[in-house]
Design a protein around this motif. Structure first.
Motif, mmCIF file in Angstrom:
data_model
loop_
_atom_site.group_PDB
_atom_site.id
_atom_site.type_symbol
_atom_site.label_atom_id
_atom_site.label_comp_id
_atom_site.label_asym_id
_atom_site.label_seq_id
_atom_site.Cartn_x
_atom_site.Cartn_y
_atom_site.Cartn_z
ATOM 1 N N VAL A 150 41.283 36.400 31.453
ATOM 2 C CA VAL A 150 42.328 35.756 32.267
ATOM 3 C C VAL A 150 42.590 36.606 33.518
ATOM 4 N N ALA A 151 42.761 37.914 33.309
ATOM 5 C CA ALA A 151 43.028 38.805 34.450
ATOM 6 C C ALA A 151 41.842 38.833 35.417
ATOM 7 N N THR A 152 40.617 38.827 34.880
ATOM 8 C CA THR A 152 39.421 38.816 35.732
ATOM 9 C C THR A 152 39.394 37.552 36.583
ATOM 10 N N ALA A 153 39.628 36.417 35.955
ATOM 11 C CA ALA A 153 39.604 35.139 36.684
ATOM 12 C C ALA A 153 40.716 35.095 37.732
ATOM 13 N N GLN A 154 41.883 35.606 37.374
ATOM 14 C CA GLN A 154 42.988 35.606 38.347
ATOM 15 C C GLN A 154 42.642 36.472 39.560
ATOM 16 N N GLY A 155 42.020 37.625 39.308
ATOM 17 C CA GLY A 155 41.621 38.511 40.415
ATOM 18 C C GLY A 155 40.568 37.870 41.302
ATOM 19 N N ILE A 156 39.614 37.180 40.661
ATOM 20 C CA ILE A 156 38.564 36.472 41.405
ATOM 21 C C ILE A 156 39.188 35.371 42.252
ATOM 22 N N ALA A 157 40.074 34.595 41.651
ATOM 23 C CA ALA A 157 40.701 33.466 42.351
ATOM 24 C C ALA A 157 41.527 33.963 43.539
ATOM 25 N N ALA A 158 42.261 35.054 43.345
ATOM 26 C CA ALA A 158 43.099 35.588 44.428
ATOM 27 C C ALA A 158 42.222 36.067 45.587
ATOM 28 N N ALA A 159 41.110 36.736 45.259
ATOM 29 C CA ALA A 159 40.217 37.246 46.310
ATOM 30 C C ALA A 159 39.572 36.100 47.080
ATOM 31 N N ARG A 160 39.178 35.032 46.365
ATOM 32 C CA ARG A 160 38.552 33.885 47.038
ATOM 33 C C ARG A 160 39.576 33.133 47.887
ATOM 34 N N ALA A 161 40.796 33.018 47.381
ATOM 35 C CA ALA A 161 41.840 32.326 48.153
ATOM 36 C C ALA A 161 42.145 33.104 49.433
ATOM 37 N N ALA A 162 42.238 34.426 49.315
ATOM 38 C CA ALA A 162 42.545 35.260 50.491
ATOM 39 C C ALA A 162 41.443 35.155 51.548
ATOM 40 N N ALA A 163 40.201 34.961 51.080
ATOM 41 C CA ALA A 163 39.069 34.874 52.013
ATOM 42 C C ALA A 163 38.796 33.438 52.448
ATOM 43 N N GLY A 164 39.549 32.475 51.920
ATOM 44 C CA GLY A 164 39.365 31.078 52.304
ATOM 45 C C GLY A 164 38.075 30.463 51.788
ATOM 46 N N VAL A 165 37.610 30.949 50.616
ATOM 47 C CA VAL A 165 36.358 30.439 50.039
ATOM 48 C C VAL A 165 36.622 29.136 49.272
ATOM 49 N N ALA A 166 35.691 28.181 49.391
ATOM 50 C CA ALA A 166 35.832 26.887 48.707
ATOM 51 C C ALA A 166 35.675 27.059 47.196
ATOM 52 N N PRO A 167 36.203 26.106 46.406
ATOM 53 C CA PRO A 167 35.987 26.164 44.953
ATOM 54 C C PRO A 167 34.508 26.164 44.607
ATOM 55 N N SER A 168 34.164 26.739 43.449
ATOM 56 C CA SER A 168 32.767 26.734 43.004
ATOM 57 C C SER A 168 32.300 25.291 42.863
ATOM 58 N N PRO A 169 31.095 24.957 43.369
ATOM 59 C CA PRO A 169 30.627 23.581 43.255
ATOM 60 C C PRO A 169 30.390 23.192 41.798
ATOM 61 N N ASP A 170 30.685 21.950 41.451
ATOM 62 C CA ASP A 170 30.541 21.495 40.066
ATOM 63 C C ASP A 170 30.546 19.975 40.048
ATOM 64 N N ALA A 171 29.395 19.380 39.710
ATOM 65 C CA ALA A 171 29.266 17.922 39.745
ATOM 66 C C ALA A 171 29.624 17.272 38.410
ATOM 67 N N THR A 172 30.112 18.069 37.449
ATOM 68 C CA THR A 172 30.397 17.524 36.116
ATOM 69 C C THR A 172 31.370 16.345 36.206
ATOM 70 N N GLU A 173 30.960 15.197 35.638
ATOM 71 C CA GLU A 173 31.845 14.024 35.626
ATOM 72 C C GLU A 173 32.367 13.740 34.231
ATOM 73 N N SER A 174 31.617 14.179 33.219
ATOM 74 C CA SER A 174 31.990 13.873 31.848
ATOM 75 C C SER A 174 31.833 15.133 30.999
ATOM 76 N N ASP A 175 32.890 15.511 30.284
ATOM 77 C CA ASP A 175 32.837 16.715 29.440
ATOM 78 C C ASP A 175 33.744 16.492 28.231
ATOM 79 N N PRO A 176 33.385 15.538 27.358
ATOM 80 C CA PRO A 176 34.287 15.163 26.258
ATOM 81 C C PRO A 176 34.539 16.306 25.276
#
Ligand SMILES: NC(=O)C1=CN([C@@H]2O[C@H](COP(=O)(O)OP(=O)(O)OC[C@H]3O[C@@H](n4cnc5c(N)ncnc54)[C@H](OP(=O)(O)O)[C@@H]3O)[C@@H](O)[C@H]2O)C=CC1
Ligand SMILES: O=C(O)C1=N[C@H](C(=O)O)C[C@H](O)C1
Length: 250
Positions: free
Chosen positions: A149-175
């Protein structure tokens, strides 16, 4: 000066390892071992200066408030914390009756994991895709791990600060939820496997290349230098410290 230490969760996997590490550390004295069913009070803490909590996510916050009330500084390794529970500890520490008390809460005390979290945040803005995979022993009660959780939060904060787009993901169905959990937009996957202790991979991808950061705690001894450092340093800190990083200039 000797630092007197109490351990809550002392009969657990981590708590028992911490008791041994405290007994072996210069300048530390183990004065109390508390576990489930024991009351936290100045009497049961045996004159401790510092308490170390490695219990379970459902009780750790209540323990921390009781330990502050009992007049000790607290080092916490138990997972399950979030911004709301951190806020309640900050509010408690700001009360006049808690003056001088300090709390340190860290999701991971292993140097390799602390560095890996930092490296992941540094690398995250430079890659299109990033995901976190944590792997643990099957007796672990929470998922994803506090470290993930802490790793993901740190990654997300760094990407947000740098204005990076979300990771691409074409998944439409994941039951079945096969894409894992999502923490601040970062996918997190949890593996539980007999034989493992505590491990994490951060995978970062660009066209034609991948960076993999991996940390492995093969043994609970990996957490002990960080716990002992925190016990030694907590008395000279003020308020709430989150993570081991601030103690090692990270
Ligand atoms: N920050 C870090 O570096 C690390 C953090 N952890 C985290 O530490 C925590 C503990 O892990 P682990 O040692 O493997 O877990 P265990 O289940 O082995 O130990 C937890 C212990 O806490 C006891 N306990 C339960 N309720 C209370 C209570 N109210 N007061 C005191 N003790 C209580 C349990 O007793 P009973 O079994 O009888 O309920 C048990 O002995 C987890 O959150 C884990 O994720 C783990 C490794 C490293
Ligand atoms: O339960 C564990 O074992 C661990 N818990 C912590 C977490 O959830 O991050 C730290 C480490 O991964 C071991």
């Amino acid at each position: 000066m000797t630092i007197r230490v109490a351990v809550t969760g002392a009969a657990g996997r981590m708590g028992s390892t911490v008791c041994q590490a405290v007994q072996e550390a210069d300048g530390l004295e183990l004065v109390a071992r508390l576990d489930a069913g024991d009351t936290i009070s100045t009497e049961t803490l045996g004159g401790a200066d510092v308490a170390v909590d490695f219990t379970v996510p459902t009780v750790t916050e209540a323990n921390v408030h009781a330990l502050i009330d009992a007049g000790v500084d607290v080092v916490v390794g138990t997972t399950g914390w979030n911004e709301e529970s951190y806020g309640r500890v900050r509010e408690h520490l700001a009360r006049p009756e808690a003056a001088g008390r300090s709390v340190l809460i860290a999701p991971n005390f292993a140097l390799s994991a602390v560095l890996s979290m930092r490296f992941a945040a540094l690398a995250a803005p430079y890659f299109e895709s990033v995901e976190v995979i944590e792997l643990h022993h099957p007796n672990k009660v929470d998922a994803p791990s506090g470290t993930a959780v802490a790793t993901a939060q740190g990654i997300a904060a760094a990407r947000a600060a740098a204005g990076v787009a979300p990771s691409p993901d074409a998944t439409e169905s994941d039951p079945l939820g096969a894409r894992g959990g999502v923490v601040d937009g970062v996918h997190v996957h949890a593996v539980r496997l007999r034989g493992l202790t505590a491990h994490e991979e951060v995978v970062l991808g660009n066209p034609g290349e991948q960076l993999t950061l991996r940390t492995d705690s093969f043994d609970r001894s990996s957490f002990m230098p960080g716990v002992v450092l925190a016990v030694r340093e907590i008395g000279s800190r003020e308020g709430l410290t989150i993570g081991l990083g601030p103690l090692i200039n990270l």
